[in-house]
Design a protein around this motif. Sequence first.
Motif, PDB file in Angstrom:
ATOM      1  N   ARG A 360      37.137  42.245  17.273  1.00  0.00           N
ATOM      2  CA  ARG A 360      37.609  41.205  18.361  1.00  0.00           C
ATOM      3  C   ARG A 360      38.695  41.038  19.076  1.00  0.00           C
ATOM      4  O   ARG A 360      40.199  42.369  18.514  1.00  0.00           O
ATOM      5  N   GLY A 361      39.165  40.591  19.823  1.00  0.00           N
ATOM      6  CA  GLY A 361      40.431  40.729  21.016  1.00  0.00           C
ATOM      7  C   GLY A 361      40.602  41.395  21.342  1.00  0.00           C
ATOM      8  O   GLY A 361      39.602  42.521  22.091  1.00  0.00           O
ATOM      9  N   GLY A 362      41.559  41.669  22.498  1.00  0.00           N
ATOM     10  CA  GLY A 362      41.614  42.458  23.485  1.00  0.00           C
ATOM     11  C   GLY A 362      40.962  42.474  24.303  1.00  0.00           C
ATOM     12  O   GLY A 362      41.016  42.719  25.867  1.00  0.00           O
ATOM     13  N   ARG A 363      41.182  41.082  24.994  1.00  0.00           N
ATOM     14  CA  ARG A 363      39.887  40.432  25.756  1.00  0.00           C
ATOM     15  C   ARG A 363      41.458  39.688  27.578  1.00  0.00           C
ATOM     16  O   ARG A 363      42.941  39.807  27.324  1.00  0.00           O
ATOM     17  N   ARG A 364      41.018  39.677  28.482  1.00  0.00           N
ATOM     18  CA  ARG A 364      41.746  39.409  29.678  1.00  0.00           C
ATOM     19  C   ARG A 364      42.110  37.234  29.317  1.00  0.00           C
ATOM     20  O   ARG A 364      41.504  37.030  28.940  1.00  0.00           O
ATOM     21  N   ALA A 365      42.959  37.459  30.014  1.00  0.00           N
ATOM     22  CA  ALA A 365      43.435  35.790  29.668  1.00  0.00           C
ATOM     23  C   ALA A 365      42.386  35.226  30.620  1.00  0.00           C
ATOM     24  O   ALA A 365      42.144  36.004  31.540  1.00  0.00           O
ATOM     25  N   ALA A 366      42.671  33.594  30.815  1.00  0.00           N
ATOM     26  CA  ALA A 366      42.519  33.134  32.216  1.00  0.00           C
ATOM     27  C   ALA A 366      42.611  33.622  33.656  1.00  0.00           C
ATOM     28  O   ALA A 366      44.511  33.875  33.581  1.00  0.00           O
ATOM     29  N   PRO A 367      42.345  33.531  34.594  1.00  0.00           N
ATOM     30  CA  PRO A 367      43.113  34.490  35.813  1.00  0.00           C
ATOM     31  C   PRO A 367      43.916  33.243  36.826  1.00  0.00           C
ATOM     32  O   PRO A 367      43.946  31.391  36.400  1.00  0.00           O
ATOM     33  N   THR A 368      44.725  33.447  37.273  1.00  0.00           N
ATOM     34  CA  THR A 368      45.627  32.595  38.184  1.00  0.00           C
ATOM     35  C   THR A 368      44.334  32.320  39.169  1.00  0.00           C
ATOM     36  O   THR A 368      44.171  33.226  39.643  1.00  0.00           O
ATOM     37  N   LEU A 369      44.711  31.414  39.794  1.00  0.00           N
ATOM     38  CA  LEU A 369      43.973  30.742  40.905  1.00  0.00           C
ATOM     39  C   LEU A 369      43.665  32.645  42.013  1.00  0.00           C
ATOM     40  O   LEU A 369      44.483  32.757  42.575  1.00  0.00           O
ATOM     41  N   ASP A 370      42.775  32.006  42.321  1.00  0.00           N
ATOM     42  CA  ASP A 370      42.579  33.758  43.410  1.00  0.00           C
ATOM     43  C   ASP A 370      43.201  34.854  42.817  1.00  0.00           C
ATOM     44  O   ASP A 370      43.452  35.783  43.806  1.00  0.00           O
ATOM     45  N   GLN A 371      43.570  35.341  41.233  1.00  0.00           N
ATOM     46  CA  GLN A 371      44.165  36.414  41.198  1.00  0.00           C
ATOM     47  C   GLN A 371      43.200  37.832  41.672  1.00  0.00           C
ATOM     48  O   GLN A 371      44.340  38.110  41.967  1.00  0.00           O
ATOM     49  N   ASP A 372      42.112  37.321  41.266  1.00  0.00           N
ATOM     50  CA  ASP A 372      41.650  38.502  42.530  1.00  0.00           C
ATOM     51  C   ASP A 372      40.013  38.552  43.381  1.00  0.00           C
ATOM     52  O   ASP A 372      39.421  39.282  43.584  1.00  0.00           O
ATOM     53  N   GLY A 373      41.177  37.488  44.342  1.00  0.00           N
ATOM     54  CA  GLY A 373      40.341  37.423  44.961  1.00  0.00           C
ATOM     55  C   GLY A 373      40.564  38.327  46.674  1.00  0.00           C
ATOM     56  O   GLY A 373      39.457  38.423  47.464  1.00  0.00           O
ATOM     57  N   ALA A 374      41.101  39.074  47.181  1.00  0.00           N
ATOM     58  CA  ALA A 374      41.842  39.623  47.556  1.00  0.00           C
ATOM     59  C   ALA A 374      40.408  41.699  47.086  1.00  0.00           C
ATOM     60  O   ALA A 374      39.439  41.698  48.576  1.00  0.00           O
ATOM     61  N   ALA A 375      40.852  41.706  46.036  1.00  0.00           N
ATOM     62  CA  ALA A 375      39.553  42.672  45.897  1.00  0.00           C
ATOM     63  C   ALA A 375      37.944  42.271  45.835  1.00  0.00           C
ATOM     64  O   ALA A 375      36.705  42.808  46.317  1.00  0.00           O
ATOM     65  N   ILE A 376      38.110  40.952  45.887  1.00  0.00           N
ATOM     66  CA  ILE A 376      36.325  40.914  45.682  1.00  0.00           C
ATOM     67  C   ILE A 376      36.227  40.585  47.404  1.00  0.00           C
ATOM     68  O   ILE A 376      35.183  40.603  47.353  1.00  0.00           O
ATOM     69  N   ARG A 377      36.986  39.302  47.714  1.00  0.00           N
ATOM     70  CA  ARG A 377      36.363  39.686  49.232  1.00  0.00           C
ATOM     71  C   ARG A 377      35.972  40.736  49.793  1.00  0.00           C
ATOM     72  O   ARG A 377      35.296  40.667  50.683  1.00  0.00           O
ATOM     73  N   ALA A 378      36.477  41.742  49.736  1.00  0.00           N
ATOM     74  CA  ALA A 378      36.496  42.848  50.582  1.00  0.00           C
ATOM     75  C   ALA A 378      35.377  43.680  49.287  1.00  0.00           C
ATOM     76  O   ALA A 378      35.654  45.260  50.184  1.00  0.00           O
ATOM     77  N   GLY A 379      34.956  43.417  48.324  1.00  0.00           N
ATOM     78  CA  GLY A 379      34.166  43.922  48.121  1.00  0.00           C
ATOM     79  C   GLY A 379      34.246  45.716  47.095  1.00  0.00           C
ATOM     80  O   GLY A 379      33.627  46.180  47.309  1.00  0.00           O
TER      81      GLY A 379
END
Length: 384
Positions: A360-379
Motif C-alpha cells: 500500500r502507499g506510493g500513490r499520487r496526490a490529488a492534482p492541482t487544476l490542469d496539472q497535466d493538461g498540456a501533456a494530455i491535450r497534446a496527446g
Amino acid sequence: MKTGDGPLSGFRVLDFTRVLAGPYATALLADLGADVIKVEGPQGDEYRHVGPFRDGESALFQTVNRGKRSVVLDLKDPRDVAVARDLAAAADVVVENFRPGVMARLGLGAEALMAANPKLVYASISGFGQSGPNADRPAYDIILQAMTGLMHVTGHPDGPPTMVGEAMGDVAGGVFATLGIVSALLERERTGRGRLIDVALHDSLAAMMPTAAARVLICGENPQRSGNCHALSAPFGVYPAGTGYFAVAVLNDHLFSAFCNVIGQPGLAADPRFASDTLRRANEPALALAITDWAANLTAEAAVTRLAAAGVPAAELTSAEAAWTSAQSVERALHTGVTHPAIGQISVPEQPVHFAGLARGGRRAAPTLDQDGAAIRAGQEGWR
C-alpha cells in the motif's frame, strides 16, 4: 498500492465527475491502479472551493481525488469537446455524474461514445437514475437520507429524525458505481463489448439498509427510530458508564449468559423475559437499567475490558480523530502519505481492500487544476 500497480493497472478511466459520489468512485479505481484523467471545467471541480482548507487547498478535494491527473476542458467549446471525444475513444471507462441528458447534449453521451468505442464501459451516476419520476431532480446527501427512510429510522424514539454523520448516500453511490464498473470490465473480457451502467444514489443508499428492507418487504413492518439500540436485538447498543460510553453487541444466548455473568447478574440468563433475542429486545429497558447500574462506577474503558475478557463484543466510543489515528488504522494502512505540489506531505485515505503481494502507499496526490493538461491535450500521454 503504488501508482501503476494493482488489479486495475493498465485500465484508462476518463472522469467527468465532480463533488463527491463520482469522484469517490474514481478515487477507488485510482487506488486499484487505474490511470484516471479528471476532466474539469475552467473553474475546477466545485469541491476545490469547499473547506476545510490547508494552505489554500481543499482537504475534501484531496481525499476524493487522490491518484488522478487533471485536464481542463471547456465542454462548451467544440475544440475541447473534440479532445474529450478523442480521449474517450482510447479509454476503457468513462464516468460522469451530470443530470440525465446533459452529456448527450454535449455530444458526449453513452450512445455517441460507445458507437466510436464499442469496448467502452460508460457509467452514469445521478441522484435518482436515468429513469423514474424523480430522474430530473437534484440530489444531495440530506435529500437522499430523507427520501430513503434512513433519517426516519435514525435518532431517539421520542426525538426528531436525525441525519447520519457522514454523506452516506454519496459514498454508497460511489462504492456501487465502482462495483458496477469492475463487473462490466470483467464481462468485457468475455464478450469484447462494453456496457452502459446506470447508478442512482437513491438506490445505492436504499441498498445499504438490508435490516429495514427485510422488515418492510418481508414482514410488512414500518421501522421506527430506536435510538442507540439495535432495532431487533438486545443488549445491542450504547450505554453510559461512570465516565464515557461503551457499545455492547449480544446476539445469541451463549453471549447473553456470559454477559450476565460479567455484570454480576447470572440469574438474568434464566429470566423468562430474556429467554430469546426477540424477548430481550422487547424488554430492553430492563436490561438497560441493569447495565447502567453495573457500569455506573466504572469507566467505559474498564467496562469494555471486563466484557472483552469474557468474549462479549464491546468497545469504547471514540472520536473520528481517535479512530483515524489509532494503532489499528495505522497498522492497516487505512491512510497513507502522498506529496502534493502545493501542500507538501499529507495523508489521505486509501481503499480498504488488501491484495496479497501488493504494497500500500506510493500513490499520487490529488492534482492541482490542469496539472497535466498540456501533456494530455497534446496527446503525449498515449491516450490519443
